[in-house]
Design a protein around this motif. Structure first.
Motif, PDB file in Angstrom:
ATOM      1  N   GLY A 127      17.916  -9.535  14.857  1.00 50.14           N
ATOM      2  CA  GLY A 127      18.211  -9.844  16.257  1.00 50.14           C
ATOM      3  C   GLY A 127      17.253 -10.887  16.816  1.00 50.14           C
ATOM      4  O   GLY A 127      17.668 -11.800  17.535  1.00 50.14           O
ATOM      5  N   GLN A 128      15.968 -10.762  16.478  1.00 47.50           N
ATOM      6  CA  GLN A 128      14.992 -11.760  16.920  1.00 47.50           C
ATOM      7  C   GLN A 128      15.263 -13.123  16.285  1.00 47.50           C
ATOM      8  O   GLN A 128      15.096 -14.154  16.924  1.00 47.50           O
ATOM      9  CB  GLN A 128      13.579 -11.292  16.560  1.00 47.50           C
ATOM     10  CG  GLN A 128      13.078 -10.104  17.362  1.00 47.50           C
ATOM     11  CD  GLN A 128      11.639  -9.773  17.015  1.00 47.50           C
ATOM     12  OE1 GLN A 128      10.714 -10.515  17.365  1.00 47.50           O
ATOM     13  NE2 GLN A 128      11.444  -8.662  16.308  1.00 47.50           N
ATOM     14  N   LEU A 129      15.689 -13.110  15.016  1.00 48.54           N
ATOM     15  CA  LEU A 129      16.013 -14.363  14.344  1.00 48.54           C
ATOM     16  C   LEU A 129      17.128 -15.100  15.076  1.00 48.54           C
ATOM     17  O   LEU A 129      17.045 -16.315  15.311  1.00 48.54           O
ATOM     18  CB  LEU A 129      16.429 -14.083  12.897  1.00 48.54           C
ATOM     19  CG  LEU A 129      16.720 -15.316  12.044  1.00 48.54           C
ATOM     20  CD1 LEU A 129      15.424 -15.864  11.456  1.00 48.54           C
ATOM     21  CD2 LEU A 129      17.694 -14.988  10.923  1.00 48.54           C
ATOM     22  N   LYS A 130      18.178 -14.376  15.452  1.00 51.75           N
ATOM     23  CA  LYS A 130      19.305 -14.989  16.171  1.00 51.75           C
ATOM     24  C   LYS A 130      18.840 -15.545  17.524  1.00 51.75           C
ATOM     25  O   LYS A 130      19.267 -16.624  17.946  1.00 51.75           O
ATOM     26  CB  LYS A 130      20.426 -13.965  16.367  1.00 51.75           C
ATOM     27  CG  LYS A 130      21.154 -13.594  15.086  1.00 51.75           C
ATOM     28  CD  LYS A 130      22.098 -12.429  15.298  1.00 51.75           C
ATOM     29  CE  LYS A 130      23.316 -12.819  16.127  1.00 51.75           C
ATOM     30  NZ  LYS A 130      24.259 -13.679  15.389  1.00 51.75           N
ATOM     31  N   HIS A 131      17.966 -14.810  18.209  1.00 49.54           N
ATOM     32  CA  HIS A 131      17.489 -15.268  19.518  1.00 49.54           C
ATOM     33  C   HIS A 131      16.598 -16.500  19.379  1.00 49.54           C
ATOM     34  O   HIS A 131      16.768 -17.487  20.117  1.00 49.54           O
ATOM     35  CB  HIS A 131      16.722 -14.137  20.209  1.00 49.54           C
ATOM     36  CG  HIS A 131      16.097 -14.545  21.512  1.00 49.54           C
ATOM     37  ND1 HIS A 131      16.828 -14.719  22.673  1.00 49.54           N
ATOM     38  CD2 HIS A 131      14.804 -14.844  21.830  1.00 49.54           C
ATOM     39  CE1 HIS A 131      16.020 -15.090  23.651  1.00 49.54           C
ATOM     40  NE2 HIS A 131      14.785 -15.172  23.166  1.00 49.54           N
ATOM     41  N   LEU A 289      12.734 -21.797  14.653  1.00 41.91           N
ATOM     42  CA  LEU A 289      12.518 -21.132  13.372  1.00 41.91           C
ATOM     43  C   LEU A 289      11.688 -21.968  12.423  1.00 41.91           C
ATOM     44  O   LEU A 289      10.930 -21.442  11.612  1.00 41.91           O
ATOM     45  CB  LEU A 289      13.868 -20.806  12.709  1.00 41.91           C
ATOM     46  CG  LEU A 289      14.763 -19.809  13.455  1.00 41.91           C
ATOM     47  CD1 LEU A 289      16.091 -19.673  12.728  1.00 41.91           C
ATOM     48  CD2 LEU A 289      14.082 -18.454  13.588  1.00 41.91           C
ATOM     49  N   ASN A 290      11.867 -23.289  12.482  1.00 42.64           N
ATOM     50  CA  ASN A 290      11.130 -24.218  11.638  1.00 42.64           C
ATOM     51  C   ASN A 290      11.229 -25.606  12.262  1.00 42.64           C
ATOM     52  O   ASN A 290      11.847 -25.771  13.323  1.00 42.64           O
ATOM     53  CB  ASN A 290      11.654 -24.216  10.200  1.00 42.64           C
ATOM     54  CG  ASN A 290      13.142 -24.498  10.132  1.00 42.64           C
ATOM     55  OD1 ASN A 290      13.639 -25.485  10.666  1.00 42.64           O
ATOM     56  ND2 ASN A 290      13.880 -23.627   9.461  1.00 42.64           N
ATOM     57  N   ILE A 296      18.985 -23.767  10.524  1.00 43.14           N
ATOM     58  CA  ILE A 296      19.886 -23.074   9.604  1.00 43.14           C
ATOM     59  C   ILE A 296      21.175 -23.887   9.517  1.00 43.14           C
ATOM     60  O   ILE A 296      21.390 -24.816  10.310  1.00 43.14           O
ATOM     61  CB  ILE A 296      20.192 -21.631  10.067  1.00 43.14           C
ATOM     62  CG1 ILE A 296      20.835 -21.631  11.454  1.00 43.14           C
ATOM     63  CG2 ILE A 296      18.939 -20.765  10.060  1.00 43.14           C
ATOM     64  CD1 ILE A 296      21.264 -20.251  11.935  1.00 43.14           C
ATOM     65  N   GLU A 297      22.067 -23.532   8.598  1.00 41.14           N
ATOM     66  CA  GLU A 297      23.291 -24.291   8.392  1.00 41.14           C
ATOM     67  C   GLU A 297      24.140 -24.415   9.652  1.00 41.14           C
ATOM     68  O   GLU A 297      24.738 -25.454   9.921  1.00 41.14           O
ATOM     69  CB  GLU A 297      24.140 -23.644   7.290  1.00 41.14           C
ATOM     70  CG  GLU A 297      23.507 -23.680   5.912  1.00 41.14           C
ATOM     71  CD  GLU A 297      22.810 -22.368   5.579  1.00 41.14           C
ATOM     72  OE1 GLU A 297      22.129 -21.828   6.480  1.00 41.14           O
ATOM     73  OE2 GLU A 297      22.918 -21.907   4.437  1.00 41.14           O
ATOM     74  N   ASN A 298      24.215 -23.332  10.428  1.00 42.37           N
ATOM     75  CA  ASN A 298      25.110 -23.318  11.584  1.00 42.37           C
ATOM     76  C   ASN A 298      24.736 -24.325  12.658  1.00 42.37           C
ATOM     77  O   ASN A 298      25.528 -24.596  13.566  1.00 42.37           O
ATOM     78  CB  ASN A 298      25.153 -21.914  12.203  1.00 42.37           C
ATOM     79  CG  ASN A 298      25.928 -20.937  11.335  1.00 42.37           C
ATOM     80  OD1 ASN A 298      26.615 -21.332  10.394  1.00 42.37           O
ATOM     81  ND2 ASN A 298      25.814 -19.656  11.629  1.00 42.37           N
ATOM     82  N   TYR A 514       9.155 -11.228   7.902  1.00 42.83           N
ATOM     83  CA  TYR A 514      10.611 -11.317   7.729  1.00 42.83           C
ATOM     84  C   TYR A 514      11.065 -12.778   7.749  1.00 42.83           C
ATOM     85  O   TYR A 514      11.839 -13.214   6.887  1.00 42.83           O
ATOM     86  CB  TYR A 514      11.300 -10.525   8.834  1.00 42.83           C
ATOM     87  CG  TYR A 514      12.811 -10.670   8.860  1.00 42.83           C
ATOM     88  CD1 TYR A 514      13.610  -9.894   8.033  1.00 42.83           C
ATOM     89  CD2 TYR A 514      13.420 -11.589   9.718  1.00 42.83           C
ATOM     90  CE1 TYR A 514      14.999 -10.017   8.054  1.00 42.83           C
ATOM     91  CE2 TYR A 514      14.806 -11.730   9.740  1.00 42.83           C
ATOM     92  CZ  TYR A 514      15.588 -10.944   8.908  1.00 42.83           C
ATOM     93  OH  TYR A 514      16.963 -11.089   8.936  1.00 42.83           O
ATOM     94  N   LEU A 515      10.560 -13.546   8.712  1.00 45.11           N
ATOM     95  CA  LEU A 515      10.956 -14.943   8.826  1.00 45.11           C
ATOM     96  C   LEU A 515      10.496 -15.739   7.612  1.00 45.11           C
ATOM     97  O   LEU A 515      11.250 -16.575   7.086  1.00 45.11           O
ATOM     98  CB  LEU A 515      10.380 -15.554  10.107  1.00 45.11           C
ATOM     99  CG  LEU A 515      10.693 -17.042  10.347  1.00 45.11           C
ATOM    100  CD1 LEU A 515      12.199 -17.274  10.425  1.00 45.11           C
ATOM    101  CD2 LEU A 515      10.010 -17.532  11.633  1.00 45.11           C
TER     102      LEU A 515
END
Length: 521
Positions: A127-131, A289-290, A296-298, A514-515
């Motif tokens: 959930g944190q990754l998506k946010h 994220l980076n 990410i692909e999306n 996790y990340l």
């Protein structure tokens, strides 16, 4: 190209296999902003009655907490997919209180980006990754672009089609590779001819002036709060909408699965100086994220994507490399604010015939010079598509929009005739034939009708779109869900909330770990 299409249609018909062209899988994803009773962007949380945006299989959010996304199950027919979409609207309306679902692609009046709440998905690592991914989009492109809504049309042929088609065409090699190559042929031809979809179905020629606050633009002013271009078809798909400078130089190659996956993977691994300046974790908070061209692909904004359902923990590009293309996702469809669902059955049937035509026609690769012509055609159509005398590039040189459009429609009609021959009706031919008139009379296009309706309304884009939103809610709610349907939706929503709680309880790593593992894959 035409000879190839006729040959392949004749081959399927002569061998009694044309029925395979009617055995299609469909899915529709539709986004829509929640707005309050006055037409302002909703500031409320994602309604709990709609379940968890993280785990609900059919109701989630996209960028913003207020940007709902409905996802139909995979359906055998476009009619079934549209009925599923209608039921998702009805369930949402039952749980939105006095809020409305915005009926257009371009957003409501938004006074400032501060009003746009980034979607929340709970405290789990995923959930944190998506946010945080969405926080990264804010830093890279701003929030306003992320409030645009659209319709994604997911399409595939049955698994039974591919080995038979491979045998009939005499193609050798691995069957899975043949299927992926077929979908990439579809994608290449879609890129060549998708300008026609924007002309025929584009429905975003105007927008709220707040969308471009503080930005230079060439749009015309209509009243106090509306901007437009007189001959535009889809400003959503123009440089004002889904575009950005960093991605323009990516040169993602759609000729083969391998070149597509490699070029996309490279973008995910390549640092971008402007994003390095933003930083990843600053003062204890994640900015993105980076620092790569794509987090990410999306993040890659394409009007069509090859897709494969991912397994747990698997990235989309990994799934494609491992198991090939399963379906394609068409992403250039505007929400038509004149229609209750934003899309109707005639348009969906045309899409099926169009996509099958793209699959069965020329297998030529797209070279650099053709990429440039495709980009020119796209820019002309979205901004000036209904302009008298406008020309586009085609296989037979530069010709008028109507001439180029008729060449494509004539081919799509051949496919429609075969489909109707199998189903013994005229639904597909009717869907294609209805489009010819739009080429001769641009005022019949949705974009022209939307502009005319805004002019007639007299109070600007925002007021008109809010009125349309209320009208469509009333139309769809006039046929309420049955008790059994309501109960089924409630059970899925409750189960999704439980699933989110279980995911949160099951995390064993802190988010930093996790990340790091996620990015190292």
């Amino acid at each position: 190209m035409l000879a190839t299409l006729e040959q392949h249609l004749d081959l399927l018909v002569a061998n009694g296999q044309a029925k395979l062209l009617t055995q299609l899988n469909h899915g529709i994803e539709k986004e829509g902003l929640r707005v309050d009773a006055q037409g302002h962007l909703a500031q409320t949380d994602h309604p709990r009655a709609l379940g968890s945006a993280l785990t609900h299989p059919q109701i989630t959010t996209d960028y913003s907490e207020a940007l709902l996304e409905f996802i139909t199950p995979v359906c055998d027919s476009p009619a079934q997919a549209l009925e599923q979409l209608a039921n998702l609207h009805r369930y949402a309306f039952d749980n939105l209180g006095d809020e409305e679902l915005w009926a257009a692609s371009m957003p409501c009046d938004i006074a400032s980006e501060a009003q746009i709440r980034i979607a929340e998905y709970g405290r789990s690592n995923v959930g944190q990754l998506k946010h945080i991914y969405r926080v990264g989009l804010e830093h890279r492109y701003g929030k306003m672009m992320q409030t645009i809504a659209g319709i994604h049309y997911n399409f595939s042929l049955s698994e039974a089609f591919w080995p038979i088609y491979q045998s009939l065409t005499g193609a050798e090699g691995d069957s899975n590779a043949f299927q992926s190559a077929g979908y990439f042929k579809l994608i290449r031809n879609f890129r060549r001819y998708s300008w026609l979809l924007l002309y025929l179905f584009g429905a975003s020629p105007a927008l709220s002036a707040s969308f471009l606050q503080g930005r230079q633009h060439q749009l015309h002013q209509l009243g106090r709060d509306t901007l437009f271009l007189p001959h535009a078809t889809s400003l959503r798909m123009s440089d004002l909408g889904y575009s950005n400078r960093a991605q323009s130089a990516l040169n993602i190659c759609f000729n083969h699965l391998s070149t597509y996956a490699n070029s996309l993977s490279q973008a995910i691994r390549t640092p971008h100086p402007a994003y390095e300046r933003i930083g990843v974790r600053v003062d204890g908070h994640y900015n993105q994220l980076n620092t790569n061209v794509l987090q990410i692909e999306n993040e890659y904004y394409s009007d069509i994507r090859p897709k494969r359902v991912t397994r747990s923990g698997e990235k989309p590009v990994q799934a494609l490399i491992a198991r090939g293309v399963e379906y394609i996702e068409v992403r250039n469809t505007d929400i038509n604010p004149l229609l209750p669902l934003g899309i109707d059955l005639e348009q969906a049937r045309f899409m099926d015939a169009f996509l099958l035509t793209c699959l069965l026609c020329s297998d030529e690769l797209v070279g650099d010079s053709e990429c440039e012509r495709i980009a020119v055609n796209h820019e002309r159509i979205v901004n000036r598509g209904r302009e008298p005398g406008l020309t586009l590039f085609g296989e037979q040189g530069e010709r008028s929009v109507a001439e180029q459009g008729r060449i494509i429609l004539n081919q799509v009609r051949l496919t429609a005739e075969v489909l109707d021959g199998v189903t013994t009706n005229s639904h597909y031919r009717g869907a294609v034939d209805a489009q010819y008139a739009k080429l001769e009379e641009p005022d019949l296009t949705p974009s022209a009708q939307v502009l005319a309706a805004i002019h007639e309304h007299g109070e600007g884009y925002t007021s008109w779109a809010l009125a349309q939103s209320r009208r469509h809610r009333s139309t769809l709610s006039a046929e309420p869900l049955s008790q059994a349907q309501q109960l089924a939706f409630k059970e899925v929503s409750a189960r999704s909330l439980q699933e989110q709680a279980e995911i949160e309880a099951g995390d064993t790593l802190d988010f930093d770990q996790y990340l790091a593992q996620y990015l190292a894959q």
